[in-house]
Design a protein around this motif. Structure first.
Motif, PDB file in Angstrom:
ATOM      1  N   LEU A 133       0.829  -1.206   0.000  1.00  0.00           N
ATOM      2  CA  LEU A 133       0.000   0.000   0.000  1.00  0.00           C
ATOM      3  C   LEU A 133       0.867   1.261   0.000  1.00  0.00           C
ATOM      4  N   ALA A 134       1.966   1.230   0.769  1.00  0.00           N
ATOM      5  CA  ALA A 134       2.857   2.392   0.835  1.00  0.00           C
ATOM      6  C   ALA A 134       3.471   2.680  -0.529  1.00  0.00           C
ATOM      7  N   ASP A 135       3.845   1.623  -1.230  1.00  0.00           N
ATOM      8  CA  ASP A 135       4.443   1.755  -2.557  1.00  0.00           C
ATOM      9  C   ASP A 135       3.427   2.361  -3.535  1.00  0.00           C
ATOM     10  N   GLY A 136       2.204   1.827  -3.533  1.00  0.00           N
ATOM     11  CA  GLY A 136       1.154   2.348  -4.412  1.00  0.00           C
ATOM     12  C   GLY A 136       0.841   3.808  -4.101  1.00  0.00           C
ATOM     13  N   LEU A 137       0.694   4.105  -2.813  1.00  0.00           N
ATOM     14  CA  LEU A 137       0.378   5.480  -2.396  1.00  0.00           C
ATOM     15  C   LEU A 137       1.470   6.451  -2.853  1.00  0.00           C
ATOM     16  N   THR A 138       2.708   6.045  -2.668  1.00  0.00           N
ATOM     17  CA  THR A 138       3.833   6.915  -3.051  1.00  0.00           C
ATOM     18  C   THR A 138       3.881   7.117  -4.557  1.00  0.00           C
ATOM     19  N   VAL A 139       3.627   6.036  -5.310  1.00  0.00           N
ATOM     20  CA  VAL A 139       3.600   6.159  -6.777  1.00  0.00           C
ATOM     21  C   VAL A 139       2.518   7.164  -7.191  1.00  0.00           C
ATOM     22  N   GLY A 140       1.347   7.084  -6.558  1.00  0.00           N
ATOM     23  CA  GLY A 140       0.262   8.011  -6.892  1.00  0.00           C
ATOM     24  C   GLY A 140       0.628   9.450  -6.590  1.00  0.00           C
ATOM     25  N   VAL A 141       1.190   9.687  -5.406  1.00  0.00           N
ATOM     26  CA  VAL A 141       1.561  11.053  -5.010  1.00  0.00           C
ATOM     27  C   VAL A 141       2.660  11.585  -5.930  1.00  0.00           C
ATOM     28  N   MET A 142       3.670  10.749  -6.183  1.00  0.00           N
ATOM     29  CA  MET A 142       4.784  11.215  -7.023  1.00  0.00           C
ATOM     30  C   MET A 142       4.344  11.440  -8.466  1.00  0.00           C
ATOM     31  N   LEU A 143       3.429  10.592  -8.954  1.00  0.00           N
ATOM     32  CA  LEU A 143       2.897  10.781 -10.305  1.00  0.00           C
ATOM     33  C   LEU A 143       2.155  12.129 -10.378  1.00  0.00           C
ATOM     34  N   GLY A 144       1.399  12.418  -9.327  1.00  0.00           N
ATOM     35  CA  GLY A 144       0.688  13.695  -9.268  1.00  0.00           C
ATOM     36  C   GLY A 144       1.642  14.870  -9.228  1.00  0.00           C
ATOM     37  N   TYR A 145       2.699  14.736  -8.450  1.00  0.00           N
ATOM     38  CA  TYR A 145       3.698  15.819  -8.344  1.00  0.00           C
ATOM     39  C   TYR A 145       4.389  16.032  -9.686  1.00  0.00           C
ATOM     40  N   TRP A 146       4.736  14.955 -10.371  1.00  0.00           N
ATOM     41  CA  TRP A 146       5.395  15.041 -11.674  1.00  0.00           C
ATOM     42  C   TRP A 146       4.464  15.701 -12.689  1.00  0.00           C
ATOM     43  N   TRP A 147       3.199  15.302 -12.676  1.00  0.00           N
ATOM     44  CA  TRP A 147       2.221  15.861 -13.602  1.00  0.00           C
ATOM     45  C   TRP A 147       2.008  17.358 -13.325  1.00  0.00           C
ATOM     46  N   TYR A 148       1.972  17.722 -12.055  1.00  0.00           N
ATOM     47  CA  TYR A 148       1.848  19.130 -11.661  1.00  0.00           C
ATOM     48  C   TYR A 148       3.021  19.947 -12.239  1.00  0.00           C
ATOM     49  N   GLY A 149       4.231  19.408 -12.096  1.00  0.00           N
ATOM     50  CA  GLY A 149       5.411  20.114 -12.601  1.00  0.00           C
ATOM     51  C   GLY A 149       5.348  20.290 -14.110  1.00  0.00           C
ATOM     52  N   LEU A 150       4.888  19.229 -14.791  1.00  0.00           N
ATOM     53  CA  LEU A 150       4.791  19.276 -16.251  1.00  0.00           C
ATOM     54  C   LEU A 150       3.727  20.288 -16.694  1.00  0.00           C
ATOM     55  N   VAL A 151       2.571  20.224 -16.057  1.00  0.00           N
ATOM     56  CA  VAL A 151       1.472  21.141 -16.408  1.00  0.00           C
ATOM     57  C   VAL A 151       1.894  22.589 -16.157  1.00  0.00           C
ATOM     58  N   HIS A 152       2.495  22.846 -15.005  1.00  0.00           N
ATOM     59  CA  HIS A 152       2.904  24.213 -14.659  1.00  0.00           C
ATOM     60  C   HIS A 152       3.978  24.718 -15.633  1.00  0.00           C
ATOM     61  N   HIS A 153       4.862  23.819 -16.047  1.00  0.00           N
ATOM     62  CA  HIS A 153       5.891  24.202 -17.017  1.00  0.00           C
ATOM     63  C   HIS A 153       5.257  24.559 -18.364  1.00  0.00           C
ATOM     64  N   VAL A 154       4.365  23.705 -18.856  1.00  0.00           N
ATOM     65  CA  VAL A 154       3.718  23.950 -20.155  1.00  0.00           C
ATOM     66  C   VAL A 154       2.893  25.243 -20.100  1.00  0.00           C
TER      67      VAL A 154
END
Ligand SMILES: [Zn+2]
Ligand SMILES: [Zn+2]
Length: 202
Positions: A124-145
């Protein structure tokens, strides 16, 4: 050496201006970390644990959107240490300002992965972290674009989020703290209506 000096200055609060390498490293580092975290669990996947992992990842993604809203609204706009650094982004939206990957990966690991691992187990910790990090990465990409590809034809998804984020930057009314989603601004009453027109754009 130069990179270290820049990142050290970030850590002491004087600047969030990053080197080009440091700024763009998120776009490479995060996919690698996400692949590693997913691969770390792949051998143990059963139907049940796989479903639980996916549920945790979806929860992590939603959790990130809330964290994105809260961190932006409270930490970056109100807290003494962080708001001057975020103010630099508002003053110069095209400057390469951000958080070095090694800091964000470390913080997310310490705040999400480790406590969730201790409390919920690795799957569960691994899945949760993947979700949070995916969201953070997507946020960075969206904000950059949003800021750096404003004059290029981008999908309407980005154009719509750009208009939304420009109201955060330039409306006299404070609001639109969510970058990847409007949801939490509507929930907490901080959405800026289109009547409050942006006074500039970048
Ligand atoms: Zn802001
Ligand atoms: Zn911005």
């Amino acid at each position: 050496m130069v990179k270290w000096r820049i990142e050290l200055r970030w850590a002491t609060g004087n600047t969030m201006q990053l080197s080009k390498l440091s700024y763009y490293s998120d776009f490479v580092v995060y996919p690698l970390v996400l692949i590693a975290l997913t691969a770390a669990n792949i051998n143990h996947v059963t139907w049940t644990s796989g479903t639980e992992w996916l549920g945790a990842a979806m929860s992590g993604l939603v959790l990130w959107t809330l964290a994105e809203y809260v961190l932006h609204r409270i930490a970056l706009h109100r807290m003494a240490y962080f708001s001057p650094m975020h103010g630099q982004h508002h003053a110069a939206p095209l400057a390469l300002i951000g958080t070095p990957s090694w800091i964000s990966v470390s913080v997310l690991s310490l705040v999400i992965l480790v406590p969730a691992w201790l409390g919920l187990g690795f799957n569960l910790a691994d899945g949760l972290t993947v979700g949070v990090m995916l969201g953070y990465w997507w946020y960075g990409l969206v904000h950059h674009v949003i800021h750096h590809h404003a004059n290029k034809s981008s999908p309407s998804y980005f154009n719509e989020l750009r208009a939304w984020h420009m109201r955060h930057h330039y409306s006299p009314k404070g609001g639109n703290f969510g970058v990847t989603t409007h949801v939490w601004d509507h929930v907490f009453g901080t959405a800026i209506s289109v009547r409050h027109k942006a006074v500039a754009s970048s």
